[in-house]
Design a protein around this motif. Sequence first.
Motif: not given
Lengths: 323, 295
Positions: B117-127, B222-236
């Motif tokens: 997920q961290v890599v996904v976040g980084l890729i999208f941040s650059w995107f 549903v569980i993935g949506a509720l524990r959404s942490f990694d992407l928020v932390s990495i991207m913004t």
Amino acid sequence: MAPFVNAGQFLDVTDVWDGNGLNDSLASAAASMTIDGKKWGVPYTYYQWGIYFNKDAYKAAGVEAPGPEGVDWATFIANCEKFKAAGIDCLTTGTKALWPGAGIFDYMSLRTNGYEWHMDLTAGKIAWTDDSVRAVFAELGKLQPYVTANHAAIDWQDAAALLVQGKAANYVMGNFAVATFKEGGMTNDNLGFMAFPEITPGIPRSEDAPTDTIHIPAGAANPADAKLFLAYVASADAQTKLNAAIGQLPTNKNSTVPQDDPFLVSGFQMLSTAHALSQFFDRDAPAEMAKAGMEGIQQFLVQPEELDNILARLEQVRGQVYK
Amino acid sequence: MSAYWKANQRRLAPWLFLAPGMLMFAVYVIIPIFQSMWISFYDWDGLGEATWIGTANYVEMTTDPNMRKSFVNNIIWLVLYLLAVPAGLFIAIFLNQTVGGIRLYKSLFFFPFVISQVVVGLIFSWFYAPGFGLFYKVIEYFNGTGIAILADPDLVTYGIIAAGLWPQIAYVMILYLTGLNNVAPDQVEAARLDGAKGWKMLYYVILPQLRPATFIAVVVTVIGALRSFDLVSIMTSGGPFGSSRVLSYYMYETALSEYGYRMGYGAAIAVVLFAIMMVFISGFIWKMWRDETER
């Protein structure tokens, strides 16, 4: 430092200060190391904040580059208009991590109302809805249209790249950024440094100079040797060598700075003649207030029309934080 | 001892096998839940003395604008994240055919779920990155000015959810692909003889057989949506000015981050998040239990 001292996690090192003449040699940092009349650690390094600028960008926009004495506020804003016409960001920053925006605010505050007022603000003694706060934001508002757009999405290193590439002219930053600028290809010839311009005439010049410190944990097994080490780190010789290696300024007034680094030389000169030194917004204000304040500053730089809401929210946080 | 063991071996053995797992689960999950609830009634900076303040943390929460923002964002996450289920189904059906190289295509579609997920976040941040990001450049080309998604308080949450959907759709797709393998071919054949095709075939014949896969897909989403942490932390890091906060990130921010010294308030947020999750989790467990007992 305060949360750790108040929680009893640090050892009182007043005897290190008294026994090694540190009250004299570290006089500039003495006040900030004192809580309840006792010293809780020793400073070993600090660095100046100010405006770093790209002389090539000034040339490209046809603006005369400031000398070491800097420019006044009206000239700075007038220059911004010229940079805008040339398609160059007058001031760049990257506020994704929030703190770079606080550096700009610190200087707005220090230059508009002075050090004592700024300390009162960060100590929670001044209402955020007060007219004096609005005066600071009014000055920041003059600068706001000339700050790099989308700064909220980029880190300070990304903004440094804009300065290096000449897409931005000025950057309010700490001296640690010089290494980044130079890695990007800038040299002492086209990288300039000046103190932040005076805004309200007659206010004594104060500067942001975050100080790094060493402490002894309260439960340390060998406090005697730890204190010996603290005394060594505080000595003029040790600080000269240490800071030459990390490219920062020694806190010991008897230390020397490398004369071949113009940024350290002018920083040393600037800080030693300053009226007072603030530690930086997120160190001067308690953590929760700092966080909310930096978010408010970032929001103002994006949405200046939201000022009333921002100040009302900060005032609410102030009511909760300082009890 | 030995006689007792002989007499009760069959009764005791399962518990012995379960014991290590149960011990771990108790130490790392069950006990911390109650500890968090306990801490949530205190005002504590994590270093000094904790003061009992009763429900004051929960009362403060009702008027905290950051809390409201995080909650609203969590709901947006929950709703939009569920798009992964139909999208995953669509791709699975699309890929469920026998043409040359289909294994390669399947693994390429599955690829985003394999990377962290961290890599996904980084890729999208650059995107999304202003100035050089591909997305920014494309918008700039058509629109004249680019949009920096992650700097825009109104768009930032959607930008992060889009990044999260990428691996989530791949995950759902895999669940459906396995499900499609188990669809009874004779039923499809029979339906075809009766003249069913297209949407009708999908809705009345295929989907009912995919119900177990749909159930699991909804649960993990549903569980993935509720524990959404990694992407928020990495991207913004929750920014700009807190616009992309979600409950899990706000909890971390108040209790553990650089400016977080409020363990009690953070624990209170954790308890609220836990309560919300419990609503869904008990619903799922109840459904599973009902399905099993009905058979």
